[in-house]
Structures are given as C-alpha cells and as structure tokens.
Design a protein around this motif. Structure first.
Motif, mmCIF file in Angstrom:
data_model
loop_
_atom_site.group_PDB
_atom_site.id
_atom_site.type_symbol
_atom_site.label_atom_id
_atom_site.label_comp_id
_atom_site.label_asym_id
_atom_site.label_seq_id
_atom_site.Cartn_x
_atom_site.Cartn_y
_atom_site.Cartn_z
ATOM 1 N N ASN A 167 1.162 -0.876 -0.125
ATOM 2 C CA ASN A 167 -0.187 -0.169 -0.118
ATOM 3 C C ASN A 167 1.082 1.621 -0.039
ATOM 4 O O ASN A 167 2.147 1.788 0.135
ATOM 5 C CB ASN A 167 -1.145 -0.080 1.095
ATOM 6 N N SER A 225 -10.373 5.457 1.081
ATOM 7 C CA SER A 225 -8.461 4.755 1.282
ATOM 8 C C SER A 225 -8.319 5.978 0.878
ATOM 9 O O SER A 225 -8.074 6.947 0.449
ATOM 10 C CB SER A 225 -9.426 3.636 -0.079
ATOM 11 N N VAL A 254 -2.586 -4.865 -3.813
ATOM 12 C CA VAL A 254 -3.070 -3.427 -3.014
ATOM 13 C C VAL A 254 -3.494 -3.583 -2.168
ATOM 14 O O VAL A 254 -4.683 -4.399 -2.756
ATOM 15 C CB VAL A 254 -2.642 -2.671 -4.359
ATOM 16 N N ALA A 256 -5.903 -1.192 0.585
ATOM 17 C CA ALA A 256 -5.678 0.209 1.289
ATOM 18 C C ALA A 256 -5.764 0.080 2.306
ATOM 19 O O ALA A 256 -5.370 1.715 2.870
ATOM 20 C CB ALA A 256 -6.661 0.845 -0.220
#
Length: 425
Positions: A167, A225, A254, A256
């Motif tokens: 992230n 996010s 990924v 968030a």
C-alpha cells in the motif's frame, strides 16, 4: 521437584535439534544480506525509553501497552527494545553515518526483542527479529529491493505459499487529507468502537484501520481509502515501486487498508503473509515500509529510509505449516570406538588430532561396551567409525569402517589423520 524454577511465560528454550535450524536461518539471512550489500549492526538490548516513545510513536500499542520499561539505579528510564528500527536509526544518527561516503547506508540486524503481550501461537514476549534498514535514498527502486530481499529469504528457505500485500501511505499532504476524511467518517459512531480506537481518533485515526478488535465493523469496510487522497508525487512514487516489483517478476496485491502498526511509516508499506493451511489466524510473517522523517525525529538530518522486520519464530512456524524441511546437517565425520583402557586413553589424543584437522569427531565418555559405542555412533550419524583395541594399539594400526557401505580398511596409526583426509576430501 516442588522448588523447580520454570521458564518465564511467553519465552522459550531453543534446544539442540532445533537450534541448528535457527543457525541455518541466520546463516542464510547473512549470506543474502551480503549479496544485497547490507552490513550487520548490533545495538544494545535496552535503550532510553524516550527513543521508542519518539521513534515508534506514543500512540502505538507497543509504547502504550507492550514495553518492558524499568528505572535503573541512576533514575533513568530504560526499555528492553521492542523492535529494531528505532535503535538502528539512533545509531545511524549518533555515529553520523549520514556522512559516510557510501550512501545509502544499508544495515541488517538479528537479535531478541521484547514485548509484553498475550502469548499465543507464534507470538512470544521474547522473540527474535531479522530486519534490514536502508537510509539515505528516496529512490523507489530501493523500496523494491528491500521487499525482494525479504521475499527471497523466505523462498530460499523453502516457503512457497506466500502473499505480498502493499500500500502507499502517501506523503504528509496525502496523510493530512486522509486523516481529516477518517475523522469525519468515524466520528459520528466512534462510541461503537473500542477504547483504543476512540483514543486514536484524534491522535492517529489511520491506526483505527489496524484495529484487531473492531476489524469486522461495517465502518471499516466503507472507510476512506488513502489511495484516493494521494498527491500526484505520492501516486507516481507508488506506481514506480509497483512497476519495479513487476519488472522483478514479484507478484503482489494492493490493499488500501494496510497501514502497519507503527507511527513512523509513510509512502510504501508492505506485509508478507503465509497462505499455508493450518498456519493460524495471524498470517503476517513480515512487515515493513518507508519511514522518511524518522531520522529527523531522533535528532538527525533529513534522511529518507526504508526497512522491514520479520520474526524468526513465525518463519519457522510457516516452514512447519508447509512441511518444508531445512537442510540441517546432522552427521559427524568420525566416531572413535575403543576397547580396553590403554586404547581408550589413546583415543583422547587421536580425537584432538581429528578435530585440529578440521573434522567433526566424537568418542565414548561413559565406558560403554563396544556394541553400545557403535549404537552411539549410529545416533550421531557418524560417516566413519574408527575402532581401536588393545591388539591394534600394539600393532600401531586402527580399523576404519564406512557406515554407508560397511567397507572396512586397516590404517597405520601414524598416518591415520592423513589417510582420513584423503578419504573424506
């Protein structure tokens, strides 16, 4: 046995048979760091408490609940180190490593850490961390390098069921905007959250996303996010990191909501998890990220940095969950079997000669019969057994038996060491 003293809760003895696994892991970690050009740093096991309050963050669980802190005889507050980054950065600043001609400064450490938390599978109050730190570069390529080093260690030790999650926590502008959005999001219903989250709302609302107690609350799933609040610079930085990982052939997801549990992270944050069945509820093996600003917090000049830390205990648990065997050497070169007092006494010097020649060797110290000595040789997986009796001693020779195929030869005592060198090498 009523007066028996037992090991403190949350600690463990690593016994022979297991300690060899630890040695192999540590050796592999050191070899890998040499390949990547990271050099070892060894810092004290305790530091001034203020270091961790400033370096780790006074809103973290570590500082608020988990530190082993004591006052020494001089009235100073000291703390057993709960993690390795703050101490490495303190040393970097104190020894002015920012002035080294070779930059960035790339360090690694292996050693015990201490946190007062509820012991459970894979979690101890004294545990061993391996970690790396790279200070002095803001190049996203070094983020990818650090991540690849961590993954490579697991892979070379035999783990296959791994997941990398990354992230971006953004820069200061990104985090400020995200912080305001989180406060707006959680404030109306913060009373439904645990006391820790209520305290975090004003101090560090991003830490709410890391809460284990309230992770299933509906507001967690709909929380703003950080990705949506990244500045162009932060987004470009993160895109470069992910591009470099792709160039390296490293798969990732990924997430968030990945925020990490320490206050000093910004930009890249990552975790490596185990996907092995039966590994347990806590799947994280390794965590790390970028900590631009931490060096300044500890009194040094503006210096970007990135690193990770992993628990050796959890690494071993992951290996066991996958059924991955570490190639631990469990054999010796030669076991000396003797028959009779004179022969037994003679083997003392002979054993010493074998060891001085670089061989692993052993003999009997319990006056066992010859059959029991051979059994002892089997238990230590001796490749060869050298048998010396009274007759052999008089004739100045010794019988050498290969345990693999049973072939036995007679060797003059005076040339035994040289002959053994030829056979074994």
């Amino acid at each position: 046995m009523s007066n028996q003293i037992k090991i403190p809760r949350g600690t463990q003895d690593i016994l022979p048979g297991d300690s060899e696994k630890w040695q192999l892991i540590e050796t592999k970690a050191r070899e890998l760091c040499e390949r990547y050009q990271y050099r070892e740093i060894r810092t004290p096991i305790f530091e001034h408490t203020d270091l961790f309050q400033r370096g780790v963050g006074d809103t973290t669980d570590i500082v608020q609940k988990e530190m082993y802190t004591f006052t020494d005889r001089g009235g100073r507050s000291l703390t057993l180190r709960p993690e390795g980054t703050a101490a490495a950065v303190r040393s970097f600043v104190e020894h002015k490593m920012f002035g080294n001609p070779n930059q960035p400064v790339k360090l690694y450490y292996i050693g015990p850490m201490f946190r007062y938390e509820r012991p459970q599978a894979g979690r101890f109050r004294q545990f061993v961390q391996f970690g790396v730190e790279a200070m002095g570069s803001a190049d996203p390529a070094i983020d990818a390098e650090v991540i690849s080093l961590a993954l490579r260690l697991y892979q070379e030790l035999g783990l296959k069921k791994l997941k990398l999650v990354i992230n971006s926590l953004g820069d200061k502008i990104s985090r400020t905007a995200h912080r305001e959005a989180l406060v707006t999001h959680f404030s109306p219903r913060i009373g439904e959250f645990c006391t820790d989250c209520q305290n975090r709302l004003e101090k560090n609302p991003m830490r709410i996303l890391d809460c284990k107690a309230d992770r299933d609350h509906e507001l967690m799933r709909s929380a703003p996010s950080i990705i949506d609040y990244l500045t162009d610079d932060s987004r470009n930085y993160f895109n470069k990191v992910t591009t470099f990982l792709t160039d390296m052939g490293i798969e990732f997801e990924v997430d968030a909501n990945l925020v990490r549990g320490l206050d000093y992270y910004n930009h890249t944050a990552f975790e490596i998890m185990s996907n092995a069945e039966g590994f347990g509820a806590i799947t994280t093996l390794c965590g790390g990220g970028r900590y631009n600003g931490l060096v300044e917090e500890i009194g040094g000049p503006e210096t970007p940095g990135i690193g990770f830390a992993l628990s050796v205990e959890r690494l071993i648990a992951a290996l066991e969950a996958e059924g991955a065997e570490l190639p631990v050497k469990e054999e010796i070169d030669c076991y000396l079997v003797s028959l009779g007092d004179e022969a037994k006494d003679y083997t003392v010097g002979l054993l010493h000669q074998l060891r001085m020649a670089g061989f692993s060797a052993e003999r009997d110290y319990l006056d066992r019969k010859i059959k029991a000595q051979f059994k002892a040789a089997d238990r230590v997986n001796a490749k060869y057994v050298a048998v010396l009796g009274e007759n052999e001693l008089k004739e100045k020779k010794i019988n050498l038996k290969s345990m693999a195929d049973g072939v036995q030869i007679e060797v003059p005592l005076e040339s035994f060491i040289e002959k053994f060198k030829e056979i074994c090498r």
